[in-house]
Each structure stands twice: as structure tokens, then as C-alpha cells.
Design a protein around this motif. Structure first.
Motif, short mmCIF file in Angstrom:
data_model
loop_
_atom_site.label_atom_id
_atom_site.label_comp_id
_atom_site.label_asym_id
_atom_site.label_seq_id
_atom_site.Cartn_x
_atom_site.Cartn_y
_atom_site.Cartn_z
N ALA A 99 7.13 87.23 19.44
CA ALA A 99 7.35 86.11 20.36
C ALA A 99 8.43 85.18 19.80
CB ALA A 99 6.04 85.36 20.59
N ALA A 100 8.35 84.87 18.52
CA ALA A 100 9.32 83.97 17.89
C ALA A 100 10.72 84.59 17.91
CB ALA A 100 8.89 83.66 16.45
N PHE A 101 10.79 85.88 17.59
CA PHE A 101 12.08 86.59 17.60
C PHE A 101 12.72 86.50 18.99
CE2 PHE A 101 14.17 90.68 18.69
CZ PHE A 101 15.28 90.58 17.86
N LEU A 102 11.92 86.75 20.04
CA LEU A 102 12.46 86.72 21.40
C LEU A 102 12.87 85.31 21.83
CD1 LEU A 102 10.17 89.37 23.14
CD2 LEU A 102 12.63 89.55 22.72
N MET A 103 12.14 84.31 21.36
CA MET A 103 12.49 82.92 21.68
C MET A 103 13.85 82.55 21.09
SD MET A 103 10.18 81.09 23.43
CE MET A 103 10.18 79.38 22.90
N VAL A 104 14.16 83.10 19.92
CA VAL A 104 15.43 82.79 19.24
C VAL A 104 16.58 83.64 19.79
CG1 VAL A 104 16.64 82.88 17.02
CG2 VAL A 104 14.29 82.01 17.15
N ILE A 105 16.30 84.92 20.02
CA ILE A 105 17.38 85.84 20.39
C ILE A 105 17.75 85.75 21.87
CG2 ILE A 105 16.14 87.98 21.01
CD1 ILE A 105 18.88 87.92 18.39
N THR A 106 16.78 85.42 22.74
CA THR A 106 17.04 85.45 24.18
C THR A 106 18.15 84.49 24.63
OG1 THR A 106 14.83 86.25 24.64
CG2 THR A 106 15.98 85.23 26.48
N PRO A 107 18.19 83.24 24.15
CA PRO A 107 19.31 82.37 24.56
C PRO A 107 20.67 82.98 24.18
CG PRO A 107 17.58 81.06 23.59
CD PRO A 107 17.21 82.49 23.35
N MET A 108 20.72 83.69 23.05
CA MET A 108 21.99 84.31 22.62
C MET A 108 22.34 85.49 23.53
SD MET A 108 21.53 84.38 18.52
CE MET A 108 20.48 83.19 17.70
N VAL A 109 21.34 86.33 23.84
CA VAL A 109 21.56 87.47 24.73
C VAL A 109 22.00 86.98 26.10
CG1 VAL A 109 20.44 89.41 25.91
CG2 VAL A 109 19.87 88.92 23.53
N HIS A 110 21.31 85.94 26.58
CA HIS A 110 21.57 85.35 27.89
C HIS A 110 23.01 84.84 27.97
CE1 HIS A 110 21.01 82.39 31.17
NE2 HIS A 110 20.00 83.14 31.53
N ARG A 111 23.41 84.10 26.94
CA ARG A 111 24.76 83.53 26.91
C ARG A 111 25.82 84.64 26.83
NH1 ARG A 111 27.46 78.72 26.13
NH2 ARG A 111 26.03 78.00 27.71
N ALA A 112 25.58 85.61 25.97
CA ALA A 112 26.54 86.71 25.80
C ALA A 112 26.68 87.50 27.10
CB ALA A 112 26.10 87.63 24.66
N ALA A 113 25.56 87.77 27.77
CA ALA A 113 25.58 88.55 29.01
C ALA A 113 26.33 87.79 30.10
CB ALA A 113 24.16 88.87 29.46
N ASN A 114 26.12 86.47 30.16
CA ASN A 114 26.77 85.67 31.20
C ASN A 114 28.28 85.54 30.96
OD1 ASN A 114 24.60 85.23 32.87
ND2 ASN A 114 23.89 83.48 31.72
N ILE A 115 28.68 85.43 29.71
CA ILE A 115 30.11 85.35 29.40
C ILE A 115 30.78 86.67 29.78
CG2 ILE A 115 31.79 85.21 27.50
CD1 ILE A 115 29.93 83.13 26.18
#
Ligand code: CTP
Ligand code: MG
Length: 181
Positions: A153-169
Motif C-alpha cells: 500500500a505504501a509503495f503504491l501511494m508513493v509510486i502512483t503520483p509519479m506514474v500518473h504524472r509520467a503517463a499524462n506528460i
């Protein structure tokens, strides 16, 4: 050691995948549709602002839940027929995929509700709300249905904003989105 780290990371993404797809797919469907129906029926809240705004539609909601569920179904097939199940700590099921997709879509709407109360316009950026509103209810669903551990859960909380931002860019650079968030 290395293989257990790889398994940890792959298992985390595997179990959250339907939520990622439910959150990211509505924009592709709704951008191709003419007649969209806002899920708040264009209603206003007590503060006079839109309840959710025009960014939350029946079409987007249904497509998000459908896509997330189908992705989960493909995962179930890959686990069974492709024998991929052995690589993951957590196993996908159709029930979990549907619950995850629904939780992601509902969480995203709660995020929009909060954004409107903060006076932010539809589509206006709010980094943590945009990236975590769908994730928190999704993690809760995984926890309740398959008992996710706190590290995942902690890993996904940290990594998801990065994945989200990278995917949107990436989507913005490819011309699929108007804004890079
Ligand atoms: N969308 C939809 N229905 C949903 C979720 C998303 O129709 N339940 C579509 C809308 O066209 C929306 C786009 O997907 O504009 C992108 O989704 P999102 O970023 O969540 O919405 P925003 O337009 O940014 O609106 P908000 O500020 O409320 O987040
Ligand atoms: Mg947005």
C-alpha cells in the motif's frame, strides 16, 4: 533477494491495474463522444458551485468501470491459461476487478467534489487529489478483499503520483491530452 523485490513490485502493479485503467480510460471515450451527460445533472451545491462539474459523466463512469473490469478479466485469463499467477503474491479475480474499477471511479468523483468545494474549476490541477483520489478507495478494496500488506500500500501511494504524472506528460506529448496533468 532481487527476485523477491521484483515480485513485490510486479505484484503491487498487478493488483492495482484495474483501478489504473478505470481512472485513465474515461478521457479517451468521452473525447470521441458528442452527447455527454453530466452525472451531477449540472446541479449546484450549497456554495453555488457545480456539485461535481462537467468532467464527470455517465459515459465516462460506465466506460471506466467497464474497461477496468475487462482488464481484470484479461488478468484472470493470464493467471489461469498463461500460468502467470505464480509470479504474483496477489491474484486478480473478476469480483475484485469490478470492485476496484468502481472504487477508483467513485474515489475520482469524491476528488472532484472536494476540488469544486475548494473553488477549483473542472480540469484545474490539484496534484495530490488528481493522483490519489482514485487510489485510496482502491487500496481499501484490495485490503478488504485480499488482505494487502502495508508495504505494498505504501509503495503504491508513493509510486502512483509519479506514474500518473509520467503517463499524462506522455499522453500530452503524443497529442492525446490538452494538458500535461
Ligand atoms: N470523465 C468522465 N467521467 C468520469 C471521469 C472522467 O466523463 N467519471 C472524462 C471527462 O471528460 C474528464 C476526463 O475524463 O474531463 C478526465 O478526467 P478527470 O481528469 O478525472 O476530470 P477533469 O476534467 O480533470 O475534472 P476534475 O477537475 O473534476 O477532476
Ligand atoms: Mg483532471
Amino acid at each position: 533477494m532481487l527476485s523477491s523485490i521484483v515480485q513485490f513490485i510486479l505484484s503491487a502493479f498487478w493488483i492495482i491495474l484495474p483501478a489504473y485503467f478505470a481512472n485513465s480510460s474515461p478521457v479517451y471515450f468521452t473525447s470521441r463522444m458528442k452527447n455527454l451527460h453530466p452525472i451531477d445533472f449540472n446541479g449546484k451545491f450549497l456554495d453555488g458551485r457545480p456539485i461535481l462539474g462537467k468532467g464527470k459523466t455517465f459515459e465516462g463512469t460506465i466506460s471506466g468501470i467497464a474497461v477496468g473490469t475487462v482488464v481484470g478479466w484479461v488478468q484472470v485469463m493470464l493467471q489461469k491459461l498463461g500460468g502467470l499467477g505464480v509470479y504474483f503474491t496477489y491474484q486478480m479475480s473478476l469480483e475484485l476487478a469490478f470492485a476496484l474499477a468502481s472504487a477508483a471511479i467513485i474515489g475520482d468523483m469524491i476528488g472532484s467534489f472536494i476540488k469544486r468545494r475548494m473553488g477549483k474549476k473542472r480540469g484545474e490541477e490539484s496534484f495530490l487529489l488528481d493522483t490519489l483520489d482514485f487510489l485510496v478507495p482502491s487500496l481499501l478494496v484490495v485490503y478488504l478483499m485480499v488482505g494487502m500488506d502495508v508495504y505494498t500500500a505504501a509503495f503504491l501511494m508513493v509510486i502512483t503520483p509519479m506514474v500518473h504524472r509520467a503517463a499524462n506528460i506522455l499522453a500530452y506529448k503524443l497529442g492525446m491530452k490538452d494538458v500535461p496533468w
